[in-house]
Design an enzyme around this catalytic site. Structure first.
Site, PDB file in Angstrom:
ATOM      1  N   ASP A  73       0.944  -1.330  -0.110  1.00 10.96           N
ATOM      2  CA  ASP A  73       0.047   0.039   0.115  1.00 10.96           C
ATOM      3  C   ASP A  73       1.019   1.394   0.002  1.00 10.96           C
ATOM      4  OD1 ASP A  73      -2.372  -1.463  -0.051  1.00 10.96           O
ATOM      5  OD2 ASP A  73      -2.904  -1.122   2.221  1.00 10.96           O
ATOM      6  N   GLY A  74       2.173   1.294   0.705  1.00  8.84           N
ATOM      7  CA  GLY A  74       2.981   2.405   0.708  1.00  8.84           C
ATOM      8  C   GLY A  74       3.463   2.788  -0.780  1.00  8.84           C
ATOM      9  N   ASN A 148      -4.732   8.775   2.844  1.00  8.04           N
ATOM     10  CA  ASN A 148      -4.946   8.089   4.299  1.00  8.04           C
ATOM     11  C   ASN A 148      -5.536   9.199   5.161  1.00  8.04           C
ATOM     12  OD1 ASN A 148      -4.504   5.421   3.746  1.00  8.04           O
ATOM     13  ND2 ASN A 148      -2.560   5.151   4.603  1.00  8.04           N
ATOM     14  N   GLU A 149      -4.632  10.019   5.741  1.00  5.14           N
ATOM     15  CA  GLU A 149      -4.842  10.821   6.821  1.00  5.14           C
ATOM     16  C   GLU A 149      -4.207  12.260   6.841  1.00  5.14           C
ATOM     17  OE1 GLU A 149      -1.315   8.963   7.418  1.00  5.14           O
ATOM     18  OE2 GLU A 149      -3.070   7.622   7.973  1.00  5.14           O
ATOM     19  N   HIS A 178      -5.273  18.994  25.608  1.00  8.49           N
ATOM     20  CA  HIS A 178      -3.865  18.797  25.289  1.00  8.49           C
ATOM     21  C   HIS A 178      -3.457  17.279  24.681  1.00  8.49           C
ATOM     22  CE1 HIS A 178       0.693  17.960  25.782  1.00  8.49           C
ATOM     23  NE2 HIS A 178       0.776  19.337  25.555  1.00  8.49           N
ATOM     24  N   ASP A 180      -1.444  14.498  22.110  1.00  5.86           N
ATOM     25  CA  ASP A 180      -0.045  14.189  21.190  1.00  5.86           C
ATOM     26  C   ASP A 180      -0.545  14.760  19.917  1.00  5.86           C
ATOM     27  OD1 ASP A 180       1.419  13.024  23.099  1.00  5.86           O
ATOM     28  OD2 ASP A 180       1.170  11.076  22.252  1.00  5.86           O
ATOM     29  N   TYR A 193      -3.227   4.562  10.251  1.00  4.12           N
ATOM     30  CA  TYR A 193      -2.788   5.309  11.593  1.00  4.12           C
ATOM     31  C   TYR A 193      -3.813   5.669  12.412  1.00  4.12           C
ATOM     32  CZ  TYR A 193       0.213   8.691  13.949  1.00  4.12           C
ATOM     33  OH  TYR A 193       1.119   9.396  14.855  1.00  4.12           O
ATOM     34  N   SER A 196      -4.618   2.389  14.637  1.00  4.89           N
ATOM     35  CA  SER A 196      -3.593   2.301  15.771  1.00  4.89           C
ATOM     36  C   SER A 196      -3.872   3.316  16.823  1.00  4.89           C
ATOM     37  CB  SER A 196      -2.345   2.398  15.380  1.00  4.89           C
ATOM     38  OG  SER A 196      -1.920   3.870  14.886  1.00  4.89           O
ATOM     39  N   ALA A 215      -4.065  10.353  21.992  1.00  2.00           N
ATOM     40  CA  ALA A 215      -3.487  10.466  23.660  1.00  2.00           C
ATOM     41  C   ALA A 215      -3.819  11.801  24.455  1.00  2.00           C
ATOM     42  CB  ALA A 215      -1.950  10.057  23.606  1.00  2.00           C
TER      43      ALA A 215
END
Length: 285
Positions: A73-74, A148-149, A178, A180, A193, A196, A215
């Site tokens: 896919d990459g 993708n994103e 706050h 990531d 991504y 995950s 996060a």
């Protein structure tokens, strides 16, 4: 009708290079297509020397009738960034293959069938996959479209990093914390991504976007929105942050900053057989 085909093989992959050479040889001699069709092939410049064929940059294949991506896919993501809406066929040498539906053993037959279709109809019909565009609110920059994103995050992941990110949906605040970072994914990118980071899987037939905090200290659940939704990520904090398209195209943000995310005007076009989405999910770790 003459048909122009570009072939891109995964870099430094001998198996991909061998299949590229086989496709060039088959198409150039017209096997399975017919003598009345002149097929002109070219490979990417990284593949050219190993197989002894003329090569061009992948971006130069944007005027081809068909581009074949051989790899994972990459590789297909890379090809899509370079050629825009030119029809792409993905041959799967990776593990999962959400975008690459064709097995190497079937590649020659599928490609020759597509070339014959293009000869007969003048063009290839496929399915369009939406891409995302991230733009600075003041219009100073726009990232390359993401299949993708798009991710907006602080100077680094983890303790001592991150940034304060406010998520606005059609002008209304959905979340502020706050974190990531915050990720906006297409259905195509929901299995990457986004997954995950705890975001939901979205079936490829859906017309939707996913907003997932990464996060977050005081987070909200991932949100699925209509593609026409006005999405804004307002980022603040003492340090810099980054907006990143498909993990590659990166823009440094001087805080505070606001990033607008919308569906790009130009989707990509996949042709050939469709993969089985549910079966592919079984290959995810």
């Amino acid at each position: 009708m003459d048909v122009a085909v570009g072939i891109v093989a995964q870099r430094d992959n001998e198996r991909a290079q061998g299949l590229a050479a086989k496709l060039v040889e088959t198409l150039e001699r017209g096997a399975g297509i017919g003598e009345e069709c002149d097929v002109r092939t070219v490979v990417d410049d990284a593949t050219a020397e190993p197989i002894g064929e003329p090569g061009v940059p992948v971006a130069a294949m944007a005027d081809r009738d068909l581009v074949v991506s051989i790899g994972g896919d990459g590789t297909l993501l890379f090809v899509a960034r370079e050629i825009g809406s030119t029809p792409i066929l993905g041959v799967n040498l990776g593990e999962v293959g959400f975008l690459n539906a064709v097995a190497p053993a079937d590649a020659v037959d599928v490609v020759t069938d597509l070339v014959a279709e293009c000869r007969d109809t003048g063009a290839l019909e496929g399915r369009e996959l939406a891409r995302l565009e991230a733009t600075c609110a003041d219009g100073e920059w726009t990232l390359d479209p993401a299949l993708n994103e798009v991710v907006v995050h602080g100077k680094r992941r983890g303790h001592g990093g991150g940034a304060a990110v406010e998520v606005r949906v059609d002008g209304d605040r959905y979340a502020e914390s706050h974190a990531d970072g915050v990720l906006v994914a297409t259905p195509t990118g929901s299995t990457a991504y986004n997954l995950s980071e705890g975001g939901p899987l979205v079936h490829p037939s859906m017309d939707a976007l996913v907003v997932t905090q990464m996060a977050a200290a005081d987070g909200m659940p991932p949100l699925v929105v209509d593609p026409g939704t006005d999405l804004e990520l307002a980022v603040s904090g003492p340090d810099t942050a980054y907006a990143i398209s498909d993990g590659r195209n990166r823009q440094r943000l001087e805080l505070p900053a606001t990033v607008d995310i919308s569906v790009a005007d130009e989707p990509i076009t996949l042709v050939g057989p469709r993969g089985n989405f549910v079966e592919s999910l079984e290959k995810l770790e």
